[in-house]
Design an enzyme around this catalytic site. Structure first.
Site, PDB file in Angstrom:
ATOM      1  N   GLY A 194      -4.392   8.801   1.674  1.00 22.12           N
ATOM      2  CA  GLY A 194      -3.776   8.799   2.999  1.00 22.12           C
ATOM      3  C   GLY A 194      -3.173  10.161   3.310  1.00 22.12           C
ATOM      4  O   GLY A 194      -3.727  11.200   2.907  1.00 22.12           O
ATOM      5  N   THR A 226       4.677   6.538  -4.556  1.00 21.08           N
ATOM      6  CA  THR A 226       4.769   5.334  -3.717  1.00 21.08           C
ATOM      7  C   THR A 226       6.191   4.765  -3.713  1.00 21.08           C
ATOM      8  O   THR A 226       6.836   4.676  -4.760  1.00 21.08           O
ATOM      9  CB  THR A 226       3.782   4.264  -4.242  1.00 21.08           C
ATOM     10  OG1 THR A 226       2.472   4.826  -4.277  1.00 21.08           O
ATOM     11  CG2 THR A 226       3.780   3.032  -3.346  1.00 21.08           C
ATOM     12  N   HIS A 237      16.157   7.060  -5.194  1.00 19.84           N
ATOM     13  CA  HIS A 237      15.555   7.643  -3.985  1.00 19.84           C
ATOM     14  C   HIS A 237      15.859   6.735  -2.790  1.00 19.84           C
ATOM     15  O   HIS A 237      14.979   6.170  -2.169  1.00 19.84           O
ATOM     16  CB  HIS A 237      14.040   7.771  -4.190  1.00 19.84           C
ATOM     17  CG  HIS A 237      13.348   8.574  -3.133  1.00 19.84           C
ATOM     18  ND1 HIS A 237      13.831   9.755  -2.636  1.00 19.84           N
ATOM     19  CD2 HIS A 237      12.177   8.346  -2.477  1.00 19.84           C
ATOM     20  CE1 HIS A 237      12.993  10.222  -1.720  1.00 19.84           C
ATOM     21  NE2 HIS A 237      11.987   9.379  -1.599  1.00 19.84           N
ATOM     22  N   GLY A 296      -1.951  11.784  -0.022  1.00 20.88           N
ATOM     23  CA  GLY A 296      -3.112  12.004  -0.899  1.00 20.88           C
ATOM     24  C   GLY A 296      -3.979  13.152  -0.403  1.00 20.88           C
ATOM     25  O   GLY A 296      -4.403  14.015  -1.186  1.00 20.88           O
TER      26      GLY A 296
HETATM   27  N1  APR Z   1      -5.522   1.319  -4.092  1.00 14.41           N
HETATM   28  C1  APR Z   1      -5.661   2.583  -3.666  1.00 14.41           C
HETATM   29  N2  APR Z   1      -5.240   3.007  -2.465  1.00 14.41           N
HETATM   30  C2  APR Z   1      -4.682   2.102  -1.662  1.00 14.41           C
HETATM   31  C3  APR Z   1      -4.512   0.762  -2.062  1.00 14.41           C
HETATM   32  C4  APR Z   1      -4.971   0.372  -3.345  1.00 14.41           C
HETATM   33  N3  APR Z   1      -4.839  -0.866  -3.801  1.00 14.41           N
HETATM   34  N4  APR Z   1      -3.891   0.126  -1.032  1.00 14.41           N
HETATM   35  C5  APR Z   1      -3.696   1.014  -0.047  1.00 14.41           C
HETATM   36  N5  APR Z   1      -4.172   2.220  -0.430  1.00 14.41           N
HETATM   37  C6  APR Z   1      -4.209   3.466   0.314  1.00 14.41           C
HETATM   38  C7  APR Z   1      -4.395   3.274   1.811  1.00 14.41           C
HETATM   39  O1  APR Z   1      -5.753   2.975   2.114  1.00 14.41           O
HETATM   40  C8  APR Z   1      -3.953   4.616   2.361  1.00 14.41           C
HETATM   41  O2  APR Z   1      -5.046   5.512   2.531  1.00 14.41           O
HETATM   42  O3  APR Z   1      -2.967   4.166   0.234  1.00 14.41           O
HETATM   43  C9  APR Z   1      -3.003   5.145   1.272  1.00 14.41           C
HETATM   44  C10 APR Z   1      -1.583   5.382   1.768  1.00 14.41           C
HETATM   45  O4  APR Z   1      -1.645   6.385   2.699  1.00 14.41           O
HETATM   46  P1  APR Z   1      -0.665   6.473   3.973  1.00 14.41           P
HETATM   47  O5  APR Z   1      -0.577   5.137   4.620  1.00 14.41           O
HETATM   48  O6  APR Z   1      -1.090   7.629   4.794  1.00 14.41           O
HETATM   49  O7  APR Z   1       0.774   6.719   3.314  1.00 14.41           O
HETATM   50  P2  APR Z   1       1.373   8.110   2.757  1.00 14.41           P
HETATM   51  O8  APR Z   1       2.125   8.784   3.840  1.00 14.41           O
HETATM   52  O9  APR Z   1       0.327   8.859   2.031  1.00 14.41           O
HETATM   53  O10 APR Z   1       2.465   7.528   1.736  1.00 14.41           O
HETATM   54  C11 APR Z   1       2.068   6.812   0.588  1.00 14.41           C
HETATM   55  O11 APR Z   1       4.075   7.378  -0.624  1.00 14.41           O
HETATM   56  O12 APR Z   1       6.063   8.405   0.048  1.00 14.41           O
HETATM   57  C12 APR Z   1       5.422   7.202  -0.203  1.00 14.41           C
HETATM   58  O13 APR Z   1       6.561   5.677   1.280  1.00 14.41           O
HETATM   59  C13 APR Z   1       5.327   6.339   1.029  1.00 14.41           C
HETATM   60  O14 APR Z   1       4.703   4.348  -0.132  1.00 14.41           O
HETATM   61  C14 APR Z   1       4.218   5.404   0.676  1.00 14.41           C
HETATM   62  C15 APR Z   1       3.288   6.288  -0.160  1.00 14.41           C
END
Ligand code: APR
Length: 315
Positions: free
Chosen positions: A12, A120, A176, A15
């Site tokens: 996301g 996460t 955090h 990532g």
């Molecule tokens: N396995 C792998 N990836 C997954 C799964 C899973 N089971 N479930 C969801 N995802 C992916 C989603 O498809 C998405 O692309 O996790 C990604 C999360 O990306 P975003 O929604 O853009 O979130 P992001 O801003 O990257 O934050 C991710 O980090 O800081 C923390 O609070 C934030 O918990 C959140 C995490």
């Protein structure tokens, strides 16, 4: 010399930024994993196609198959939901527990010797779950929070005093959440204690902004949470491991008596090198800071209890 392999679990906002930073810094070969078909492949291809312009040679691939993370040296986990306005990090607990369990099982299976950095949220609970499910030793599972929270504190202090961010050193410790602990007594600006430079009430306002800095960004973005700065923070931790830097960084580490805190992940300064978390650094804190740490640790303990209840319901 073989290149190191870095697995990014979650493609996301964070990532994708992690993958871009790995490429720009040429940290090693990168595998970007996500459950969404095409997302990691598309982001990987986009970054690779910037290679001739930026001048990086990197093997960066996107995948929906965990087998591709086989043998990774480092795993950085961002899989899960991010906050929306009005949500606390703790509100993510139910859904992200399930995701973290699945991710951790696959890391244990395919990258059993890796150093794992969890991003996460809710961070303190998610890193606890990752350690439990992988069964990895405490030196190989760490949470990213303090580097980011400290960077926010340093940013605000540098802006206040009109000096370079490089002149400001600081540590934000604890969980955090909104009761994290900016450790004023260890904050220095060009070697001078910050308390000599900024009046108490103003410093308190800066510290308050630091505690709520994640929420400030969520309120502005409206559709998600911060991603550039969390990615930079995790990359600094990964570099400390990959290059055996022995760098002191504030991270969520599993404590077994340090700071008189036992059996819980908590933000403290640690030395990161090739051995992962090589040791915890114990700072001498003021009485006020010690009591703030106690408040914060009880919040983390409550969060872990809430997670255990969620897991018990799902079982
Ligand atoms: N396995 C792998 N990836 C997954 C799964 C899973 N089971 N479930 C969801 N995802 C992916 C989603 O498809 C998405 O692309 O996790 C990604 C999360 O990306 P975003 O929604 O853009 O979130 P992001 O801003 O990257 O934050 C991710 O980090 O800081 C923390 O609070 C934030 O918990 C959140 C995490």
């Amino acid at each position: 010399m073989a290149r190191k392999k870095i697995a990014l679990i979650g493609a996301g906002n964070i990532g994708g930024t992690l993958a871009h930073l790995c490429a720009l810094k040429q940290l090693g070969d990168v595998v970007l994993f996500d459950v969404v078909d095409g997302l990691p492949q598309g982001k990987a291809l986009d970054i690779v196609e910037a290679g001739p312009i930026e001048g990086y040679d990197i093997n960066l691939t996107g995948t929906n198959s965990y087998t591709d993370i086989q043998g990774a040296d480092v795993c950085i986990v961002t899989a899960g939901l991010a906050r929306k306005p009005g949500m606390s990090r703790d509100d993510l607990l139910g859904i992200n527990c399930k995701i973290m369990r699945d991710v951790s099982e696959n890391i244990a299976k395919y990258a059993p010797t890796s150093f794992v950095i969890v991003i996460t949220n809710p961070l303190d609970a998610m890193v606890t779950l990752c350690k439990r499910v992988t069964g990895f030793p405490k030196n190989r599972v760490v949470g990213q929070a303090g580097v980011l929270d400290s960077s926010r504190y340093r940013t605000f202090i540098a802006q206040e005093l009109h000096v370079s961010v490089r002149n400001v050193t600081a540590m934000v410790l604890g969980g955090h959440g909104d009761d994290m602990v900016p450790v004023r007594s260890y904050c220095q600006v060009g070697g001078q204690p910050v308390e000599q430079l900024i009046p108490g009430p103003r410093l308190e306002a800066i510290e308050d902004r630091t505690r709520k800095a994640g929420g400030e960004i969520v309120a502005l973005l409206k559709t998600g949470s911060a991603f550039y700065s969390p990615a930079s923070a995790a990359i600094q931790m990964a570099e400390a491991f990959l290059f055996d830097k022995k760098q002191i960084l504030p991270c969520a580490a599993y404590l077994e008596g340090e700071y008189s805190i036992k059996d819980v992940y908590f933000g403290v300064p640690v030395v990161i090198g090739a051995g992962g978390i090589e040791r915890v650094v114990e700072l001498r804190l003021s009485d006020k800071e010690k009591s703030e740490m106690q408040v914060s640790v009880s919040h983390v303990q409550e969060l872990v209890t809430a997670m255990d209840n969620v897991l018990a319901q799902k079982a």
